[in-house]
Scaffold this active site. Sequence first.
Site, PDB file in Angstrom:
ATOM      1  N   GLU A 442       5.669 -22.046 -24.124  1.00 24.24           N
ATOM      2  CA  GLU A 442       6.327 -22.827 -25.152  1.00 24.24           C
ATOM      3  C   GLU A 442       7.496 -22.313 -25.679  1.00 24.24           C
ATOM      4  O   GLU A 442       7.649 -21.222 -26.373  1.00 24.24           O
ATOM      5  CB  GLU A 442       5.466 -23.299 -26.128  1.00 24.24           C
ATOM      6  CG  GLU A 442       5.913 -24.093 -26.992  1.00 24.24           C
ATOM      7  CD  GLU A 442       5.150 -23.957 -28.549  1.00 24.24           C
ATOM      8  OE1 GLU A 442       4.205 -23.349 -28.701  1.00 24.24           O
ATOM      9  OE2 GLU A 442       5.534 -24.737 -29.311  1.00 24.24           O
ATOM     10  N   ASP A 515       1.470 -20.551 -28.360  1.00 24.97           N
ATOM     11  CA  ASP A 515       1.159 -19.835 -29.659  1.00 24.97           C
ATOM     12  C   ASP A 515      -0.446 -20.396 -30.047  1.00 24.97           C
ATOM     13  O   ASP A 515      -0.931 -21.195 -29.595  1.00 24.97           O
ATOM     14  CB  ASP A 515       2.067 -20.749 -30.947  1.00 24.97           C
ATOM     15  CG  ASP A 515       3.525 -19.952 -30.803  1.00 24.97           C
ATOM     16  OD1 ASP A 515       3.618 -18.884 -29.960  1.00 24.97           O
ATOM     17  OD2 ASP A 515       4.302 -20.721 -31.333  1.00 24.97           O
ATOM     18  N   ASP A 517      -1.535 -21.405 -32.597  1.00 29.08           N
ATOM     19  CA  ASP A 517      -1.625 -22.275 -33.787  1.00 29.08           C
ATOM     20  C   ASP A 517      -1.988 -23.841 -33.377  1.00 29.08           C
ATOM     21  O   ASP A 517      -2.238 -23.862 -32.074  1.00 29.08           O
ATOM     22  CB  ASP A 517      -0.301 -22.254 -34.661  1.00 29.08           C
ATOM     23  CG  ASP A 517       1.064 -22.409 -34.043  1.00 29.08           C
ATOM     24  OD1 ASP A 517       0.696 -23.112 -32.661  1.00 29.08           O
ATOM     25  OD2 ASP A 517       1.948 -22.720 -34.272  1.00 29.08           O
ATOM     26  N   ASP A 519       0.214 -26.401 -32.600  1.00 32.16           N
ATOM     27  CA  ASP A 519       0.980 -26.995 -31.841  1.00 32.16           C
ATOM     28  C   ASP A 519       0.611 -26.388 -30.503  1.00 32.16           C
ATOM     29  O   ASP A 519       0.624 -26.960 -29.338  1.00 32.16           O
ATOM     30  CB  ASP A 519       2.404 -26.472 -32.287  1.00 32.16           C
ATOM     31  CG  ASP A 519       2.972 -27.171 -33.403  1.00 32.16           C
ATOM     32  OD1 ASP A 519       2.335 -28.436 -33.879  1.00 32.16           O
ATOM     33  OD2 ASP A 519       3.841 -26.782 -34.111  1.00 32.16           O
TER      34      ASP A 519
END
Length: 650
Positions: A442, A515, A517, A519
């Site tokens: 990403e 990541d 997280d 997202d």
Amino acid sequence: MDNNEMERVPGAGEAHEEYDASQIQVLEGLEAVRKRPGMYIGSTGEKGLHHLVYEIVDNAIDETLAGYCDNIVVDILEGNIIRVEDNGRGIPVGIHPKLGIPAVTVVLTVLHAGGKFGGSGYKVSGGLHGVGSSVVNALSTWLEVEVKDGQHIYKQRFERGKPVYDLKVMGDTDETGTTITFQADPEIFTDTTVYDYDVLLTRLREQAFLNAGVRIHLSDKRPDMESRSDLLHYEGGIRSYCEFLMEKSKREKLTPDPIYLSAVKGTSTAEIALLFNDGYDTNIISFANNIHTVDGGTHETAFKNALTRVINNYGRRFKILKDNDPKLRGDDIQEGLVAVISVKLTDAQFEGQTKGKLGNTSMGTMVNNLVNEQLSAFLEDNPPIAKMILEKAVAASTAREAAQKARDLQRSKTGLTKVRMPEKLADCISDDMNLTELYIVEGDSAGGSAVKGRDRNYQAILPLWGKMLNVEKARVDKVYSNEKLAPVVIALGTGIGEDFDISKLRYGKVVVMADADVDGSHIRTLLLTFFFRYMPELIEQGHVYLAQPPLFKVEKGKKHFYAFSDEERDKYIAELGGGANVQRYKGLGEMDAEQLWETTMDPEFRTMLKVEMADAEKADATFTMLMGDEVEPRREFIEKNALRVENLDI
Ligand code: TSJ
């Protein structure tokens, strides 16, 4: 010009001061035409020969357009003599005020005389080369004109363009009309002077279609030919033309009667007739001032563009085209289309090599507005027909795409063309499936670290989505439907859906590296769902992995450890005996190339999760929930995952 502008002097011409000068000009004109006939009629071959007939008939058609003539008789007589007769007003016989000779003589002897009588604005017909009847006269061994003006019959004969005698009165009549009889000069038409009935028939039929209501009789009266005769008369005008072309196509009609659109604006008119058959060919023919515009032009282009727009708008508005369906292309819509476009305008501009292309931009605007308004209205009033047209276009589009895919597949199979790899792919050197890995990363910055940190011998990096805006991140599930996943498909090399071919896979491992997280979790969900739906074999055969980047770095002096959970972090802190520095990684972007290699990409130390079908199924369910219109579950998901993120749940 009005007859009463001229003194009527029947019989022999009078002496006139300008007469001699104008006669010299006339003779010079004749000379020029006979010297370079090709300049005036295009060729001296068979085409030029037939052109003589069109030129004469066009004059009668002008009289039809002016509203004074509804019957035209064309006979091919013995010796390939042509006779054209109309029931118009008759060419004026009054003395031309400047030239001092009868107007009819001017028409037949002065080059481009036609225009002088067209001042009223109705003269819109005319041959491709803009030749006048004087050119036909100049290129004929002989030509005779007979004019009836409701009182007298007048006659004049010419040989190779020169008057044999002055216009004379032959008798009385209560009829009106013009008859021209001529024989093409074999000295000019050296190839042939024999007319082809069918060639004349085709062109005269076209003119009959373009001038609704006019009767054109064509007969072959040559004793050495099969005697033939046709009456060309179409009250439907270009509607009938459309039907005629439809029948010629040997296809079945899909729409009932031709759709007819027409508009008048100032001195310009535009009319269009169209229908659809069940075939695949497109037959659009266009005319400007009754001249076939072989190369189209503003009117034809505007028609095609407006048709595409109107059909697409209708499709979207009435949900025949779904929001995600691509726009229908012009050529998909035009499959099976039969259309006739006829426009009339003053000062038409003909362009291009063959002058077969209309250049007036005003006509583009007029046709565009006409189609926008009237075709839209027609579709709304006739939903079954609209539906038929739309469905046909959608079928054409689907078929075209399938054919294209098949071709692409064939090509890549035969190795004729190499598929171009995505621009952002940093490929690896090896093509050994036991070694190769594709990291889907990403963002560009993490991508940059991964490219620097990787072992380029067997690790390839594909950064996705560049720098994402926050709004995009919030609804990252939306990108699923669009072309943003194309680079993944191309890099993998397998194709998707029915075309999926695992033997084409370009990497042994496909690693999603996102990541830790919310997202990142979105992106994992998205990619796994995509694989699950379109490349399930990829997961079944164990090619898909999730990278496990660390959450913490625990450091003291020269010693450092990476921790993948809170427990691990606390364990290392204890091991180092207090005073340890703890760094929390919020994203892959925070790691430099070396750290990313050490922790996440180096096969010696990394841990990766192999994705099972069950995981992917779960992702698919999550994804469906995310895609749903309900806001609440989506928010719940985001909140829950914000807490669970450290467990790297997807
Ligand atoms: F030009 C030609 F000789 F080639 C020719 C002209 C051939 C044929 C078959 C027909 C004609 C022709 C011309 N038919 N009708 C006319 N009409 C006029 O020339 C005409 C008549 C009256 C007025 C007017 O203003 O009163 C104007 C025109 C142009």
